[in-house]
Scaffold this motif. Structure first.
Motif, PDB file in Angstrom:
ATOM      1  N   THR A   2       0.841  -1.196   0.000  1.00  9.45           N
ATOM      2  CA  THR A   2       0.000   0.000   0.000  1.00  9.45           C
ATOM      3  C   THR A   2       0.877   1.247   0.000  1.00  9.45           C
ATOM      4  O   THR A   2       1.871   1.319   0.706  1.00  9.45           O
ATOM      5  N   HIS A  72      -3.302   3.703  -0.801  1.00  5.22           N
ATOM      6  CA  HIS A  72      -3.689   3.360  -2.168  1.00  5.22           C
ATOM      7  C   HIS A  72      -2.883   2.151  -2.632  1.00  5.22           C
ATOM      8  O   HIS A  72      -1.697   2.049  -2.337  1.00  5.22           O
ATOM      9  N   GLU A  73      -3.521   1.283  -3.390  1.00  2.00           N
ATOM     10  CA  GLU A  73      -2.808   0.175  -3.995  1.00  2.00           C
ATOM     11  C   GLU A  73      -2.125   0.687  -5.258  1.00  2.00           C
ATOM     12  O   GLU A  73      -2.681   1.529  -5.971  1.00  2.00           O
ATOM     13  N   PRO A  74      -0.928   0.193  -5.572  1.00  2.00           N
ATOM     14  CA  PRO A  74      -0.246   0.652  -6.783  1.00  2.00           C
ATOM     15  C   PRO A  74      -1.053   0.306  -8.039  1.00  2.00           C
ATOM     16  O   PRO A  74      -1.749  -0.706  -8.074  1.00  2.00           O
ATOM     17  N   LYS A  76      -1.907  -1.096 -11.642  1.00  2.00           N
ATOM     18  CA  LYS A  76      -1.432  -2.233 -12.415  1.00  2.00           C
ATOM     19  C   LYS A  76      -2.432  -2.521 -13.527  1.00  2.00           C
ATOM     20  O   LYS A  76      -3.527  -1.943 -13.561  1.00  2.00           O
TER      21      LYS A  76
END
Length: 155
Positions: A2, A72-74, A76
Motif C-alpha cells: 500500500t 492506495h494500492e499501486p 497495475k
C-alpha cells in the motif's frame, strides 16, 4: 504494498517555518502565494478544523481533519496502462483483451502496438485492429517481455 501520501501538520508548518519561508503553496489557479498570503490561508484552514494538508501529489480521499492519506494500492494492468497513456508515456507494446486484465495475461502473448486511449468509449485502440477498441490492455516492458510495474514507470 500500500502506498501512503505524506501529510503536513498545518499548525506545525506555521510554527516551524520562519517568516518569509512558506513559499511553496499556490492558490486554486496555480499562482504562488507569498509567505503572508500562505499564512492567512493556513490559519483559515485551521479555523475550519483542518489539521493536516497533503504534501506532494494529489491524494484521492485525503482526510484534512487528521486522518491524512487513506492508502492506495499501486496501479497495475489496464489502470496502469491508461495512466501511462494519459501521462504521455510512450507505449510500444501492449497485450489486449475484451474479457479482463487476467485474460490478457493468459493470452498467447501476441503483442500489439498501442496508439492510444479513446476517452469517449473508455477503451484502448491498437493499430493492428484499425477501428477495433479493447477494454483491457497490459503495457509490456520491451526489455523484459513482462508487464510494466507502477514503480518502473514512476507511478
Amino acid at each position: 504494498m500500500t502506498i501512503f501520501h505524506m501529510k503536513q501538520s498545518i499548525a506545525g508548518c506555521l510554527r516551524n517555518n520562519r517568516v518569509g519561508t512558506i513559499d511553496f503553496l499556490q492558490d486554486e489557479n496555480g499562482k504562488p502565494l507569498s509567505d503572508a498570503e500562505a499564512r492567512i490561508e493556513l490559519k483559515k484552514l485551521l479555523s475550519k478544523g483542518h489539521t493536516v494538508m497533503p504534501a506532494g501529489d494529489d491524494c484521492e480521499g485525503f482526510d484534512v481533519f487528521g486522518g491524512g492519506c487513506p492508502g492506495h494500492e499501486p496501479l497495475k494492468g489496464s489502470d496502469l496502462c491508461r495512466t501511462m497513456l494519459e501521462k504521455n508515456n510512450e507505449l510500444t507494446i501492449v497485450i489486449v483483451s475484451d474479457i479482463s486484465d487476467e485474460a490478457a495475461l493468459e493470452h498467447d502473448r501476441q503483442y500489439w502496438v498501442a496508439v492510444g486511449f479513446n476517452h469517449d468509449s473508455g477503451k484502448f485502440v491498437v493499430n493492428h485492429d484499425f477501428d477495433m477498441e479493447w477494454p483491457f490492455a497490459i503495457a509490456i516492458n520491451p526489455k523484459t517481455g513482462e508487464p510494466f510495474t507502477a514503480k518502473e514507470v514512476g507511478l
